[in-house]
Motif scaffolding. Structure first.
Motif, PDB file in Angstrom:
ATOM      1  N   ILE A 216       5.149  -4.999   2.125  1.00 51.09           N
ATOM      2  CA  ILE A 216       4.150  -4.331   1.286  1.00 51.09           C
ATOM      3  C   ILE A 216       3.130  -3.577   2.124  1.00 51.09           C
ATOM      4  N   LEU A 217       2.497  -4.259   3.060  1.00 52.00           N
ATOM      5  CA  LEU A 217       1.384  -3.670   3.820  1.00 52.00           C
ATOM      6  C   LEU A 217       1.763  -2.360   4.510  1.00 52.00           C
ATOM      7  N   PRO A 218       2.922  -2.244   5.179  1.00 49.23           N
ATOM      8  CA  PRO A 218       3.261  -0.974   5.847  1.00 49.23           C
ATOM      9  C   PRO A 218       3.417   0.203   4.898  1.00 49.23           C
ATOM     10  N   ARG A 219       3.646  -0.073   3.603  1.00 47.98           N
ATOM     11  CA  ARG A 219       3.875   0.998   2.634  1.00 47.98           C
ATOM     12  C   ARG A 219       2.612   1.425   1.889  1.00 47.98           C
ATOM     13  N   VAL A 224      -6.528   2.963   1.223  1.00 54.25           N
ATOM     14  CA  VAL A 224      -6.550   1.919   0.196  1.00 54.25           C
ATOM     15  C   VAL A 224      -6.689   0.548   0.851  1.00 54.25           C
ATOM     16  N   VAL A 225      -5.894   0.316   1.878  1.00 56.10           N
ATOM     17  CA  VAL A 225      -5.935  -0.973   2.578  1.00 56.10           C
ATOM     18  C   VAL A 225      -7.296  -1.193   3.223  1.00 56.10           C
ATOM     19  N   ASP A 226      -7.816  -0.167   3.874  1.00 57.26           N
ATOM     20  CA  ASP A 226      -9.097  -0.306   4.578  1.00 57.26           C
ATOM     21  C   ASP A 226     -10.227  -0.683   3.631  1.00 57.26           C
ATOM     22  N   LYS A 227     -10.238  -0.074   2.448  1.00 62.29           N
ATOM     23  CA  LYS A 227     -11.321  -0.373   1.508  1.00 62.29           C
ATOM     24  C   LYS A 227     -11.209  -1.803   0.992  1.00 62.29           C
ATOM     25  N   PHE A 228     -10.003  -2.235   0.676  1.00 67.81           N
ATOM     26  CA  PHE A 228      -9.838  -3.626   0.235  1.00 67.81           C
ATOM     27  C   PHE A 228     -10.164  -4.600   1.357  1.00 67.81           C
ATOM     28  N   GLU A 229      -9.780  -4.248   2.576  1.00 66.00           N
ATOM     29  CA  GLU A 229     -10.061  -5.152   3.695  1.00 66.00           C
ATOM     30  C   GLU A 229     -11.561  -5.256   3.941  1.00 66.00           C
ATOM     31  N   LYS A 230     -12.280  -4.165   3.721  1.00 68.70           N
ATOM     32  CA  LYS A 230     -13.735  -4.163   3.914  1.00 68.70           C
ATOM     33  C   LYS A 230     -14.456  -4.926   2.807  1.00 68.70           C
ATOM     34  N   LEU A 231     -14.036  -4.742   1.558  1.00 65.38           N
ATOM     35  CA  LEU A 231     -14.791  -5.263   0.417  1.00 65.38           C
ATOM     36  C   LEU A 231     -14.229  -6.551  -0.184  1.00 65.38           C
ATOM     37  N   GLY A 232     -12.920  -6.777  -0.036  1.00 65.47           N
ATOM     38  CA  GLY A 232     -12.311  -7.905  -0.722  1.00 65.47           C
ATOM     39  C   GLY A 232     -12.122  -7.623  -2.205  1.00 65.47           C
ATOM     40  N   VAL A 233     -11.779  -8.655  -2.962  1.00 60.91           N
ATOM     41  CA  VAL A 233     -11.469  -8.523  -4.389  1.00 60.91           C
ATOM     42  C   VAL A 233     -12.239  -9.583  -5.170  1.00 60.91           C
ATOM     43  N   ILE A 234     -12.865  -9.162  -6.267  1.00 57.13           N
ATOM     44  CA  ILE A 234     -13.426 -10.115  -7.226  1.00 57.13           C
ATOM     45  C   ILE A 234     -12.378 -10.345  -8.310  1.00 57.13           C
TER      46      ILE A 234
END
Length: 399
Positions: A216-219, A224-234
């Protein structure tokens, strides 16, 4: 049975099947009280021609009704069949009539070798003498695993045997999206074990879907990945008290009628909550990445979003704010996740997904960290059971 090679995941070496059999083929002497007369289980790796089976009854993905996001041109037209080794398949080499306890020892040895030592995501056992939810319960309770209750889960499930639930009580036509089990909590399982009680008919849908998390991650788009990695998920959940209709009540989700017990569970698992007129809302902020056995994985579920319910037969016509659906997600700073971002993630999840119809008595063991799972909608019969297990610390050398 033709000899085949067993390849360790993402490494350049392979081992002859005879070498592997010497480690994982296992005879079990059954000393458990049982009405069966067999005394041995000898499991061997088996080749399944998944591609030929898929050609007989292709499972449409793109444009499928009751599948969130399926109008996307980036969805595959049809669900891919499994590839060799994902899942590995093991069957008895004879017509064993061993008890569930006897089967459990043989299954555990294979799981230890394939999922734990070789870091694979899925292994399927086919042809074991198992029929009922009670048989399945006896297997999972004798595998040496640390089983866990489905406490705080968002799926609609019912307990049918000791430590065993229905896999899903969702409407049969609905397609469940690829996900890691309980990814929206801090107490997710390491292993998810499915058992087929009542298989779907050929061509009637109901495919069990699996997806390798490491693909999943390589695709995913880097931004998108950077923003989720920075902020996380509620992860936000809304659970009324006992209420008729499509909602899962907090009493059923937390397996108790005691509000204090719910609050103790929340406190122990780092969850925030509030009560309003007897109804419960709870939320938790979690990272999008998880380091497991030295590897960074995409381990989050942004698509556990209110948009999920816009393609749900019980919810599609409900005019509700997002936070009043059973669950939804936000970025970790509380801002909305854009529809195009959610669609991109859904596109990738289905692009890496594979699936097949389970057969009566199939037992599928997944490493929840490495493998997502899902379900296509179906007509007619289909019933799976599920059991969950915590991280196995009996093998500390693997961690």
């Amino acid at each position: 049975m033709a000899a085949i090679l067993v390849t360790a995941y993402r490494c350049g070496r392979s081992r002859n099947v005879q070498t592997v059999w010497s480690r994982i083929s296992h005879k079990v002497h059954n000393n458990q009280p049982s009405t069966s007369f067999g005394t041995e289980v000898n499991l061997v790796e088996t080749h399944v021609d998944w591609a030929s089976r898929a050609k007989l009854h292709p499972a449409r993905i793109r444009g499928r009704k009751w599948l969130p996001g399926s109008a996307s041109p980036n969805y595959p037209e049809f669900l891919k069949p499994p590839k060799d080794g994902y899942p590995y398949v093991f069957t008895p080499d004879d017509n064993t009539t061993a008890s569930p306890e006897g089967c459990a020892v043989a299954v555990r040895k294979v799981v230890h070798e394939v999922l734990e030592k070789n870091k694979n995501g899925a292994v399927l056992f086919r042809g074991l003498p198992l029929q009922t939810a009670e048989d399945f319960s006896r297997v999972v309770n004798n595998m040496g695993l640390k089983l866990m209750r489905y406490e705080g889960g968002g799926a609609v499930r019912s307990e049918i045997a000791k430590d065993v639930n229905t896999a899903s009580d969702e409407p049969p036509e609905f397609c469940i999206e690829p996900h890691n089990e309980l990814v929206y909590t801090s107490h997710y399982p390491e292993k998810v074990i499915f058992f087929c009680l009542d298989p779907p008919s050929p061509g009637a849908g109901g495919e069990t879907v699996i997806a390798d998390v490491r693909e999943i991650l390589p695709r995913l788009d880097k931004d998108v990945v950077d923003k989720f990695e920075k902020l996380g998920v509620i992860y936000w959940h809304h659970l009324p008290s006992h209420t008729p209709g499509a909602y899962n009540s907090w009493q059923k989700a937390f397996l108790t009628e005691d509000r204090a017990a719910v609050e103790r569970h929340m406190t122990a698992n780092g969850t925030s909550w509030r009560w309003e007129d007897g109804n419960l809302s709870w939320w938790i902020t979690l990272p999008s990445m998880f380091k497991y056995r030295g590897q960074k994985l995409w381990f989050c579920g942004p698509v556990n979003h209110a948009s999920h319910f816009k393609a749900h037969p019980l919810w599609f016509d409900k005019d509700l704010p997002d936070h009043h659906f059973p669950f939804t997600t936000y970025y970790g700073d509380g801002t909305d996740i854009k529809a195009e971002v959610l669609q991109h993630i859904r596109d990738v999840l289905w692009q890496v997904s594979m699936g097949f119809q389970m057969q009566k008595g199939d037992l599928l063991v997944l490493n929840n960290m490495y493998c997502q799972h899902a379900r296509l909608g179906f007509t007619g019969k289909r019933k799976l059971a599920v059991a969950l297990a915590k991280q196995d610390q009996d093998c500390p050398e693997d961690y």
